[in-house]
Design a protein around this motif. Structure first.
Motif, PDB file in Angstrom:
ATOM      1  N   GLY A 199       0.780  -1.230   0.000  1.00 29.81           N
ATOM      2  CA  GLY A 199       0.000   0.000   0.000  1.00 29.81           C
ATOM      3  C   GLY A 199       0.807   1.272   0.000  1.00 29.81           C
ATOM      4  O   GLY A 199       0.252   2.356  -0.194  1.00 29.81           O
ATOM      5  N   GLY A 200       2.115   1.207   0.201  1.00 26.17           N
ATOM      6  CA  GLY A 200       2.949   2.394   0.138  1.00 26.17           C
ATOM      7  C   GLY A 200       3.119   2.881  -1.288  1.00 26.17           C
ATOM      8  O   GLY A 200       3.196   2.073  -2.221  1.00 26.17           O
ATOM      9  N   ASN A 201       3.170   4.201  -1.476  1.00 27.83           N
ATOM     10  CA  ASN A 201       3.352   4.805  -2.808  1.00 27.83           C
ATOM     11  C   ASN A 201       2.323   4.287  -3.823  1.00 27.83           C
ATOM     12  O   ASN A 201       2.648   4.102  -5.002  1.00 27.83           O
ATOM     13  CB  ASN A 201       4.771   4.554  -3.333  1.00 27.83           C
ATOM     14  N   TYR A 202       1.120   4.070  -3.357  1.00 21.03           N
ATOM     15  CA  TYR A 202       0.080   3.395  -4.154  1.00 21.03           C
ATOM     16  C   TYR A 202      -0.944   4.423  -4.643  1.00 21.03           C
ATOM     17  O   TYR A 202      -1.466   5.215  -3.847  1.00 21.03           O
ATOM     18  CB  TYR A 202      -0.570   2.330  -3.268  1.00 21.03           C
ATOM     19  N   SER A 203      -1.228   4.421  -5.948  1.00 26.15           N
ATOM     20  CA  SER A 203      -2.105   5.422  -6.537  1.00 26.15           C
ATOM     21  C   SER A 203      -3.468   5.495  -5.851  1.00 26.15           C
ATOM     22  O   SER A 203      -4.017   6.579  -5.639  1.00 26.15           O
ATOM     23  CB  SER A 203      -2.307   5.128  -8.029  1.00 26.15           C
ATOM     24  N   PHE A 204      -4.026   4.361  -5.512  1.00 26.90           N
ATOM     25  CA  PHE A 204      -5.360   4.321  -4.913  1.00 26.90           C
ATOM     26  C   PHE A 204      -5.253   4.181  -3.392  1.00 26.90           C
ATOM     27  O   PHE A 204      -5.980   3.416  -2.765  1.00 26.90           O
ATOM     28  CB  PHE A 204      -6.169   3.173  -5.521  1.00 26.90           C
ATOM     29  N   PHE A 205      -4.326   4.939  -2.794  1.00 27.75           N
ATOM     30  CA  PHE A 205      -4.033   4.796  -1.358  1.00 27.75           C
ATOM     31  C   PHE A 205      -5.246   5.050  -0.482  1.00 27.75           C
ATOM     32  O   PHE A 205      -5.343   4.519   0.623  1.00 27.75           O
ATOM     33  CB  PHE A 205      -2.884   5.732  -0.962  1.00 27.75           C
ATOM     34  N   GLN A 206      -6.200   5.838  -0.974  1.00 24.37           N
ATOM     35  CA  GLN A 206      -7.367   6.132  -0.144  1.00 24.37           C
ATOM     36  C   GLN A 206      -8.286   4.926   0.019  1.00 24.37           C
ATOM     37  O   GLN A 206      -9.171   4.928   0.880  1.00 24.37           O
ATOM     38  CB  GLN A 206      -8.144   7.315  -0.729  1.00 24.37           C
ATOM     39  N   GLU A 207      -8.064   3.885  -0.793  1.00 18.65           N
ATOM     40  CA  GLU A 207      -8.843   2.664  -0.658  1.00 18.65           C
ATOM     41  C   GLU A 207      -8.287   1.740   0.430  1.00 18.65           C
ATOM     42  O   GLU A 207      -8.945   0.778   0.817  1.00 18.65           O
ATOM     43  CB  GLU A 207      -8.879   1.902  -1.987  1.00 18.65           C
ATOM     44  N   VAL A 208      -7.068   2.007   0.890  1.00 16.53           N
ATOM     45  CA  VAL A 208      -6.444   1.163   1.911  1.00 16.53           C
ATOM     46  C   VAL A 208      -6.973   1.599   3.282  1.00 16.53           C
ATOM     47  O   VAL A 208      -6.842   2.760   3.670  1.00 16.53           O
ATOM     48  CB  VAL A 208      -4.912   1.273   1.858  1.00 16.53           C
ATOM     49  N   ARG A 209      -7.540   0.670   4.011  1.00 13.23           N
ATOM     50  CA  ARG A 209      -8.224   0.998   5.266  1.00 13.23           C
ATOM     51  C   ARG A 209      -7.273   1.601   6.289  1.00 13.23           C
ATOM     52  O   ARG A 209      -7.610   2.563   6.977  1.00 13.23           O
ATOM     53  CB  ARG A 209      -8.889  -0.257   5.830  1.00 13.23           C
ATOM     54  N   ASP A 210      -6.081   1.030   6.441  1.00 12.10           N
ATOM     55  CA  ASP A 210      -5.136   1.502   7.458  1.00 12.10           C
ATOM     56  C   ASP A 210      -3.754   1.606   6.843  1.00 12.10           C
ATOM     57  O   ASP A 210      -3.033   0.615   6.726  1.00 12.10           O
ATOM     58  CB  ASP A 210      -5.119   0.548   8.656  1.00 12.10           C
ATOM     59  N   LEU A 211      -3.389   2.809   6.442  1.00 11.43           N
ATOM     60  CA  LEU A 211      -2.075   3.027   5.834  1.00 11.43           C
ATOM     61  C   LEU A 211      -1.160   3.811   6.757  1.00 11.43           C
ATOM     62  O   LEU A 211      -0.092   4.270   6.360  1.00 11.43           O
ATOM     63  CB  LEU A 211      -2.237   3.767   4.499  1.00 11.43           C
ATOM     64  N   SER A 212      -1.545   3.960   8.026  1.00 10.45           N
ATOM     65  CA  SER A 212      -0.728   4.734   8.952  1.00 10.45           C
ATOM     66  C   SER A 212       0.626   4.075   9.191  1.00 10.45           C
ATOM     67  O   SER A 212       1.639   4.756   9.367  1.00 10.45           O
ATOM     68  CB  SER A 212      -1.464   4.925  10.281  1.00 10.45           C
ATOM     69  N   ARG A 213       0.675   2.747   9.192  1.00 15.24           N
ATOM     70  CA  ARG A 213       1.925   2.021   9.391  1.00 15.24           C
ATOM     71  C   ARG A 213       1.814   0.669   8.682  1.00 15.24           C
ATOM     72  O   ARG A 213       1.575  -0.367   9.317  1.00 15.24           O
ATOM     73  CB  ARG A 213       2.192   1.821  10.879  1.00 15.24           C
ATOM     74  N   PRO A 214       1.976   0.659   7.371  1.00 12.46           N
ATOM     75  CA  PRO A 214       1.800  -0.604   6.641  1.00 12.46           C
ATOM     76  C   PRO A 214       2.826  -1.655   7.041  1.00 12.46           C
ATOM     77  O   PRO A 214       3.977  -1.330   7.358  1.00 12.46           O
ATOM     78  CB  PRO A 214       1.975  -0.195   5.167  1.00 12.46           C
ATOM     79  N   GLY A 215       2.404  -2.905   7.042  1.00 10.84           N
ATOM     80  CA  GLY A 215       3.318  -3.997   7.321  1.00 10.84           C
ATOM     81  C   GLY A 215       4.232  -4.263   6.142  1.00 10.84           C
ATOM     82  O   GLY A 215       3.921  -3.923   5.001  1.00 10.84           O
ATOM     83  N   PHE A 216       5.369  -4.884   6.409  1.00 14.92           N
ATOM     84  CA  PHE A 216       6.295  -5.248   5.341  1.00 14.92           C
ATOM     85  C   PHE A 216       5.837  -6.571   4.709  1.00 14.92           C
ATOM     86  O   PHE A 216       5.160  -7.375   5.344  1.00 14.92           O
ATOM     87  CB  PHE A 216       7.719  -5.356   5.888  1.00 14.92           C
ATOM     88  N   PRO A 217       6.226  -6.814   3.452  1.00 18.84           N
ATOM     89  CA  PRO A 217       5.667  -7.957   2.715  1.00 18.84           C
ATOM     90  C   PRO A 217       6.405  -9.272   2.954  1.00 18.84           C
ATOM     91  O   PRO A 217       7.553  -9.300   3.397  1.00 18.84           O
ATOM     92  CB  PRO A 217       5.814  -7.518   1.257  1.00 18.84           C
TER      93      PRO A 217
END
Length: 573
Positions: A199-217
């Motif tokens: 979800g980082g640097n993602y065009s549709f970031f507003q669709e991600v429910r919780d982007l305050s601290r994304p987990g690593f993959p």
């Protein structure tokens, strides 16, 4: 058939979230924890570190991260693989030994070297650079793990190699299992940049429910080379078709993604959902690697300086012309390169002074530090009481700053030695691939049938389109490859794809982004991903270290493209 190997990543660049190493280690089950610390600019930074202190040249944050978690690493039986060794993997291995001794722990440590060609640069026709590092592959890492290493550090290997090596060792792949290796390369490419897959640097970031601290993959890589991209339960961000697709399109420069072990066909990838925050990657095809290794070359470019004038209120163009004429007249010696640029944000009848102003920046470059130094910035400030009304600058006079130039070289792999130093001190040479294939442009992907003419009340519709930003229907991710920019753009439905593939041609791309006009732009088609990839040659000049552009790594070119207006069929909106 072996069980899938579960590989997590805790770093996408030198400076990424420090706590991620411990968070990934303790957040859930892992077999391997990797970290990618190297980029073109990083190699230049490490080169300058090494020139000041020969014992340095590695990512200094990595041993600090490991020191706080080494006991946990050994207790959990998690293998650690990282390219944090940079220009001095042996020095980093020694540093880890020191940390382990201090903690009373006994990890088995291995390292990979042989990528550093600086002492032979002239002999190999690579000039006289500050750093010269060949991109090595995964087999040295694989041998270290098969020999029982707990920690493997490397110099300049390809970013995906820190993932491919553990997968190859775990599954016992042969050197010619190209489809399996290519599948691991693709999985590695997705997770190597950390949170860009979640979800980082993602065009549709507003669709991600919780982007305050994304987990690593995390990549779960199976014996057939297929994989599932996921993340630890309970972490922020999201893993979706689109977050994975965005990362797949990042800095790939075409349908053939070449490495020292295999060339992955990016146009063969298929994505499917495998549950919440789980995306399966299948169908990846591989080909033999090219006959040469790429070499990252960083050189000293000279010195740069800049001053930014603030122009406020009326007659802005006349004010800009005056200060430009005055400064160029007063310089004792004109720099080799002098560039004026304007950030034009002024609003008529503005409510605030900032909104009534524009920024006029003058950037210079010269091989002589005296020409680019305070003599330049002081000349600008000396005009303060004799130039345009309202004269001021954004910062006091500054000194010159050294900048670097990036270029790519190529060498015969038999001209270097890919060495793995095993935990018991034995040195093993990794031979290059016996089978190679000259890298060629992939055939253009098949275009879909165009979107049919819409019909209303039995008659052809006249113009059922609306002018909107392209980003209303398309996502994008962009980045740098040396002096070139890579822009991946995708849509999210087959109907949109049937319009998009025929509409966003090279000509339309250049019309939407006038800065690319006059440059060579290459378009690649990825039907499986409903995506197009554009390579803009020369947009970034001599690379990020030369700071030749407002956005020197082209990180936001894709978002600029999404903001441009284009006629889109109403049915897609």
């Amino acid at each position: 058939m072996t069980e899938p190997i579960r590989i997590g990543n805790s770093s996408g660049f030198y400076g990424d979230r420090f706590k991620a190493f411990k968070e990934m280690l303790t957040g859930g089950p892992l077999d391997v924890l990797t970290g990618d610390y190297l980029a073109e600019l990083t190699m230049l930074i490490l080169g300058r570190d090494r020139s000041k202190d020969p014992s340095m040249g590695y990512a200094k944050t990595f041993p600090a991260q490991l020191e706080g978690a080494l006991g946990e690493v050994l207790d959990r039986g998690v293998k650690v693989v990282s390219n944090a060794g940079g220009l001095n993997p042996a020095g980093l291995a020694e540093k880890i030994h020191e940390i382990a001794d201090k903690l009373g722990l006994h990890p088995k440590i291995a390292y990979v070297e042989g990528d550093d060609l600086i002492s032979r640069a002239a002999e190999l026709g690579l000039g006289d650079p500050l750093t010269a590092n060949a991109y090595l592959g995964a087999w040295g890492i694989a041998e270290a793990l098969k020999a029982g290493a707990d920690i493997v550090v490397t110099g300049r290997v390809t970013d995906a190699s820190v993932i491919v090596g553990p997968a190859a060792a775990h599954h016992g792949w042969r050197r010619d299992q190209y489809d399996e290796l290519a599948g691991a390369v693709v999985a590695g490419h997705v997770i190597e940049c950390g949170c860009q897959a979640t979800g980082g640097n993602y065009s549709f970031f507003q669709e991600v429910r919780d982007l305050s601290r994304p987990g690593f993959p995390i990549a779960e890589i199976h014996a057939d080379g297929s994989s599932v991209i996921t993340k630890h339960d309970g972490t922020g961000g999201a893993v979706t078709i689109d977050t994975v697709k965005a990362q797949l399109l990042y800095e790939i420069t075409g349908a053939r993604y070449a490495g020292p072990d295999v060339t992955a066909r990016m146009d063969s990838i298929e994505l499917s959902e495998d549950g919440p925050d789980r995306i399966r990657i299948t169908g990846v095809e591989g080909e033999p690697p090219p006959p040469t290794y790429k070499v990252s070359l960083n050189s000293h470019g000279g010195f740069r300086n800049e001053v930014t004038f603030v122009l406020t209120g009326l007659d802005l163009e006349a004010k800009a012309e005056l200060i430009q004429r005055q400064l160029e007249r007063d310089l004792v010696k004109r720099p080799t390169e002098m560039k004026w640029s304007v950030l034009w944000s002024e609003q008529p009848n503005a409510d605030t002074e900032e909104q009534a102003s524009v920024l006029l920046k003058c950037t210079i470059k010269d091989p002589d530090p005296l020409v680019a130094g305070r003599v330049f910035s002081s000349a600008a400030v000396e005009l303060a009481l004799s130039s345009y009304p309202g004269f001021h600058v954004t910062a006091p006079p500054g000194s010159e700053q050294a900048y670097g130039l990036f270029s790519a070289g190529y060498v015969d792999p038999h001209e270097l030695q890919h060495i793995v130093v095993l935990p018991d001190g034995r040195r093993e040479t990794i031979e290059p691939s016996e089978e190679t294939q000259v890298l060629a442009e992939a055939e253009g992907g098949a275009l879909p049938m165009p979107l049919p003419q819409l019909v209303a009340a039995g008659r052809p519709a006249r113009s059922l389109t609306r002018e909107v930003p392209l980003g209303r229907i398309a996502g994008a991710r962009s980045g740098d490859k040396g002096g070139d920019a890579n822009v991946g753009v995708w849509v999210r439905s087959e109907t949109a794809w049937r319009w998009f593939a025929h509409t966003l041609t090279v000509e339309k791309f250049q019309e939407l982004l006038p800065e690319t006009q006059g440059l060579n732009v290459i378009r690649y088609v990825f039907p499986n991903l409903w995506a197009l990839n554009f390579v803009v040659e020369g947009l970034l000049g001599d690379g990020v270290a030369s700071q030749a552009r407002f956005d020197p790594q082209a990180k936001a070119v894709g978002e600029w493209l999404r903001s441009r207006y284009i006629d889109v069929p109403e049915v897609l909106l």
